[in-house]
Scaffold this active site. Structure first.
Site, PDB file in Angstrom:
ATOM      1  N   TRP A 296     -38.476  29.798  -2.808  1.00  0.00           N
ATOM      2  CA  TRP A 296     -39.240  28.555  -2.953  1.00  0.00           C
ATOM      3  C   TRP A 296     -38.597  27.589  -3.944  1.00  0.00           C
ATOM      4  O   TRP A 296     -39.049  26.467  -4.084  1.00  0.00           O
ATOM      5  CB  TRP A 296     -40.683  28.859  -3.380  1.00  0.00           C
ATOM      6  CG  TRP A 296     -40.774  29.906  -4.419  1.00  0.00           C
ATOM      7  CD1 TRP A 296     -40.737  29.724  -5.754  1.00  0.00           C
ATOM      8  CD2 TRP A 296     -40.900  31.312  -4.205  1.00  0.00           C
ATOM      9  NE1 TRP A 296     -40.829  30.919  -6.392  1.00  0.00           N
ATOM     10  CE2 TRP A 296     -40.940  31.919  -5.468  1.00  0.00           C
ATOM     11  CE3 TRP A 296     -40.993  32.126  -3.068  1.00  0.00           C
ATOM     12  CZ2 TRP A 296     -41.054  33.297  -5.629  1.00  0.00           C
ATOM     13  CZ3 TRP A 296     -41.110  33.485  -3.228  1.00  0.00           C
ATOM     14  CH2 TRP A 296     -41.132  34.059  -4.492  1.00  0.00           C
ATOM     15  N   ARG A 297     -37.554  28.026  -4.601  1.00  0.00           N
ATOM     16  CA  ARG A 297     -36.865  27.087  -5.494  1.00  0.00           C
ATOM     17  C   ARG A 297     -35.813  26.279  -4.756  1.00  0.00           C
ATOM     18  O   ARG A 297     -35.229  25.368  -5.312  1.00  0.00           O
ATOM     19  CB  ARG A 297     -36.214  27.841  -6.654  1.00  0.00           C
ATOM     20  CG  ARG A 297     -37.247  28.385  -7.609  1.00  0.00           C
ATOM     21  CD  ARG A 297     -36.613  28.833  -8.882  1.00  0.00           C
ATOM     22  NE  ARG A 297     -37.630  29.320  -9.796  1.00  0.00           N
ATOM     23  CZ  ARG A 297     -37.363  29.817 -10.993  1.00  0.00           C
ATOM     24  NH1 ARG A 297     -36.115  29.898 -11.397  1.00  0.00           N
ATOM     25  NH2 ARG A 297     -38.328  30.225 -11.772  1.00  0.00           N
TER      26      ARG A 297
ATOM     27  N   GLU B 214     -46.735  28.846  -5.431  1.00  0.00           N
ATOM     28  CA  GLU B 214     -47.417  28.895  -6.734  1.00  0.00           C
ATOM     29  C   GLU B 214     -48.735  29.672  -6.639  1.00  0.00           C
ATOM     30  O   GLU B 214     -49.098  30.399  -7.556  1.00  0.00           O
ATOM     31  CB  GLU B 214     -47.676  27.477  -7.260  1.00  0.00           C
ATOM     32  CG  GLU B 214     -46.432  26.809  -7.826  1.00  0.00           C
ATOM     33  CD  GLU B 214     -45.818  27.583  -8.981  1.00  0.00           C
ATOM     34  OE1 GLU B 214     -46.564  28.085  -9.841  1.00  0.00           O
ATOM     35  OE2 GLU B 214     -44.583  27.723  -9.028  1.00  0.00           O
TER      36      GLU B 214
ATOM     37  N   GLY C 120     -53.912  41.135  -1.834  1.00  0.00           N
ATOM     38  CA  GLY C 120     -55.016  41.203  -2.795  1.00  0.00           C
ATOM     39  C   GLY C 120     -55.474  39.826  -3.269  1.00  0.00           C
ATOM     40  O   GLY C 120     -54.913  38.805  -2.883  1.00  0.00           O
ATOM     41  N   TYR C 121     -56.507  39.830  -4.092  1.00  0.00           N
ATOM     42  CA  TYR C 121     -57.078  38.584  -4.641  1.00  0.00           C
ATOM     43  C   TYR C 121     -57.280  37.561  -3.512  1.00  0.00           C
ATOM     44  O   TYR C 121     -56.685  36.493  -3.503  1.00  0.00           O
ATOM     45  CB  TYR C 121     -56.185  38.002  -5.735  1.00  0.00           C
ATOM     46  CG  TYR C 121     -55.952  38.950  -6.877  1.00  0.00           C
ATOM     47  CD1 TYR C 121     -56.911  39.106  -7.877  1.00  0.00           C
ATOM     48  CD2 TYR C 121     -54.803  39.715  -6.933  1.00  0.00           C
ATOM     49  CE1 TYR C 121     -56.715  40.002  -8.905  1.00  0.00           C
ATOM     50  CE2 TYR C 121     -54.601  40.616  -7.964  1.00  0.00           C
ATOM     51  CZ  TYR C 121     -55.555  40.753  -8.948  1.00  0.00           C
ATOM     52  OH  TYR C 121     -55.347  41.644  -9.962  1.00  0.00           O
TER      53      TYR C 121
ATOM     54  N   CYS D 277     -37.719  29.635 -33.476  1.00  0.00           N
ATOM     55  CA  CYS D 277     -38.931  30.402 -33.160  1.00  0.00           C
ATOM     56  C   CYS D 277     -39.607  30.958 -34.413  1.00  0.00           C
ATOM     57  O   CYS D 277     -39.015  31.731 -35.167  1.00  0.00           O
ATOM     58  CB  CYS D 277     -38.554  31.547 -32.220  1.00  0.00           C
ATOM     59  SG  CYS D 277     -39.960  32.594 -31.807  1.00  0.00           S
TER      60      CYS D 277
HETATM   61 FE1  SF4 Z   1     -39.121  33.733 -29.942  1.00  0.00          FE
HETATM   62 FE2  SF4 Z   1     -39.606  34.891 -27.581  1.00  0.00          FE
HETATM   63 FE3  SF4 Z   1     -37.252  33.779 -28.053  1.00  0.00          FE
HETATM   64 FE4  SF4 Z   1     -37.928  36.015 -29.320  1.00  0.00          FE
HETATM   65  S1  SF4 Z   1     -37.604  35.795 -27.124  1.00  0.00           S
HETATM   66  S2  SF4 Z   1     -36.980  34.245 -30.216  1.00  0.00           S
HETATM   67  S3  SF4 Z   1     -40.119  35.712 -29.588  1.00  0.00           S
HETATM   68  S4  SF4 Z   1     -39.219  32.725 -27.945  1.00  0.00           S
END
Ligand code: SF4
Length: 369
Positions: free
Chosen positions: A36-37, A49, A93-94, A220
Site C-alpha cells: 500500500w505504500r 490503514e 477479526g475485529y 531523546c
Molecule cells: Fe528515544 Fe526510542 Fe530513539 Fe531510543 S529508540 S532514542 S527511546 S526515540
C-alpha cells in the site's frame, strides 16, 4: 526570555527542525516496503490503514490484495452485500472494522461522489476513522501536513519528549498531539507519518528499544535519562476473564451444518455462527446447550456427543468453545432469513468466526483420520 539574542521559542523550533530532519534522513534509507505504500490511491490507502489498525503487516498483506481484487473502489464496496464484505474480512477479526468500511463507503458515495474525502475533519467524521487514522490517510493520500498518533508514533513521541503519564488520559493525549504536530516539517506530512510509524515498529520497540540505531537519540529525553522502559508506562496487567461457550452442531444428511446469522451490532456482528451461548452461573455445559437451543431455535435438543473444545482469545476476554453434535428431539429447526447451511470443505458465502472455524476443523480432522 532572550539568550544571546535568540528566544527560547526559536531555540525550541530549531531543535524540532533538526529532529524532523534527522528522522526524514533516516526514513530515506530505512523505509519499509509494503504494497500500500506503492500507491497514492486514497481508496487503497484507506483500506490498508483500517486493516492495519489491529492487525500485523504480514497478516494484512494477503487480505489487502484479495479485498481490493473483490472491491476495487469505493463504489464497488458501497454496492456490495454485507455478507460479501464480511466474507472478504473473514479470519482477520475485529469485524466492526469491516462493517464500518462498508458504511463509510456508502457515505462516500452519497456525500463525496464515490471518492475518499481529503481533509482530516471529513475523514474523522466517517465510521471507523479516528483522529490518527484520518491524519494518516490525509497525509499519505493527499499530502496534508497532518500528524499521526498510532500506537507506534505515540511511543516514539512519548519517549522523545519525555511525556509521562497514562497515554490514554486526555491531558497526556493533548500533549502528545501537540508534540506530534510540531514534528511535521512543512510539506513533509507523508514522509513524517511513515517515518514515525517505521521508527516505532523497527527501532523504538515497546521493550528493548534500539537506541543505538536511532536517528533521533541525540534529542531523546528518555534516552538521555535512561527512562525508555518507563515511558510510556505499561498498564497494570489486566485479569482477562474467561467464559465457557456452548455451540450446537446440527447436521443435515448431506453433511451441512446449521448456522445462524449474528445480530449486526455487537461482538462478531453479521457473521454466521453455530447456534451458541455462554454458560451462566451454575449451569452444566449440556444444560447451557439445551437452554441455548431452546431459546435460539425453539426446539428441544437431543445431544449426540461432544465433538471437542477450542480456546479462543478476544481483546477483553477468552473463551472455550465447546461443540456438541445435536439433533432436534422435538420441533422443527428454523429456516429462512438469518439461517444458513454450511457445507464443510466447500467455499461458500458465509463469513464464520475463527473459533467456529476451529471447531469445524476439529470435526473435519476427525472424519478424515
Ligand atoms: Fe528515544 Fe526510542 Fe530513539 Fe531510543 S529508540 S532514542 S527511546 S526515540
Amino acid at each position: 526570555m532572550e539568550r544571546g539574542g535568540t528566544s527560547h521559542g526559536e531555540v525550541a523550533l530549531r531543535r524540532l527542525a533538526r529532529v524532523s530532519a534527522s528522522l526524514l534522513r533516516w526514513f530515506q534509507v530505512a523505509a519499509r516496503e509494503m504494497p500500500w505504500r506503492e500507491t497514492r490511491d486514497p481508496y487503497r490507502i484507506w483500506i490498508s490503514e483500517i486493516m492495519l489498525q489491529q492487525t500485523r503487516v504480514d497478516t494484512v498483506t494477503p487480505y489487502y490484495e484479495r479485498f481490493l481484487a473483490r472491491f476495487p473502489d469505493v463504489r464497488s464496496l458501497a454496492r456490495a452485500r454485507p455478507d460479501s464484505v464480511m466474507k472478504a474480512w473473514e479470519g482477520m477479526g475485529y469485524y466492526a472494522r469491516a462493517r464500518n468500511l462498508h458504511r463509510a463507503a456508502r457515505i462516500m458515495v452519497e456525500r463525496y461522489g464515490g471518492k475518499v474525502p481529503g481533509t482530516v475533519e471529513e475523514l474523522s467524521a466517517l465510521p471507523g476513522i479516528g483522529r490518527s487514522t484520518a491524519g494518516a490517510i490525509a497525509a499519505l493520500a493527499f499530502d496534508v501536513d497532518a500528524p499521526v498518533l498510532d500506537a507506534n508514533a505515540r511511543r516514539v513521541v512519548s519517549r522523545l519528549f519525555g511525556v509521562r503519564g497514562d497515554p490514554r488520559a486526555a491531558s497526556v493525549q493533548e500533549t502528545l498531539w501537540d508534540r506530534s504536530t510540531r514534528l511535521v516539517a512543512k510539506g513533509k506530512g507523508r514522509e513524517t507519518a511513515l517515518a514515525m510509524m517505521d521508527l516505532g515498529s523497527i527501532v523504538c520497540l515497546p521493550g528493548g528499544p534500539r537506541c543505538g540505531e536511532c536517528p533521533v537519540s541525540g534529542f531523546c529525553v528518555a534516552f538521555r535519562t535512561g527512562t525508555q522502559e518507563e515511558i510510556p508506562p505499561r498498564g497494570a496487567r489486566r485479569v482477562v476473564p474467561h467464559h465457557d461457550v456452548v455451540a450446537a452442531l446440527f447436521r443435515r444428511p448431506d453433511g451441512a451444518f446449521l448456522l445462524l446469522r449474528r445480530p449486526t451490532e455487537g461482538l462478531l456482528g453479521g457473521l454466521w455462527a453455530f447456534p451458541s451461548d455462554q454458560r451462566t452461573g451454575e449451569e452444566s455445559l449440556e444444560g447451557a446447550l439445551r437452554r441455548a437451543v431452546r431459546e435460539k431455535l425453539g426446539v428441544r435438543a437431543a445431544i449426540q456427543r461432544k465433538v471437542g473444545a477450542v480456546p479462543h482469545a478476544y481483546t477483553h476476554f477468552r473463551i472455550t468453545l465447546h461443540g456438541y453434535l445435536c439433533s432436534a428431539a422435538k420441533g422443527r429447526l428454523p429456516a429462512g432469513e438469518g439461517t444458513g447451511w454450511l457445507q464443510p470443505g466447500v467455499r461458500g458465502r458465509y463469513a464464520i468466526p475463527r473459533a467456529d472455524r476451529k471447531l469445524l476443523d476439529l470435526i473435519l480432522e476427525e472424519e478424515t483420520s
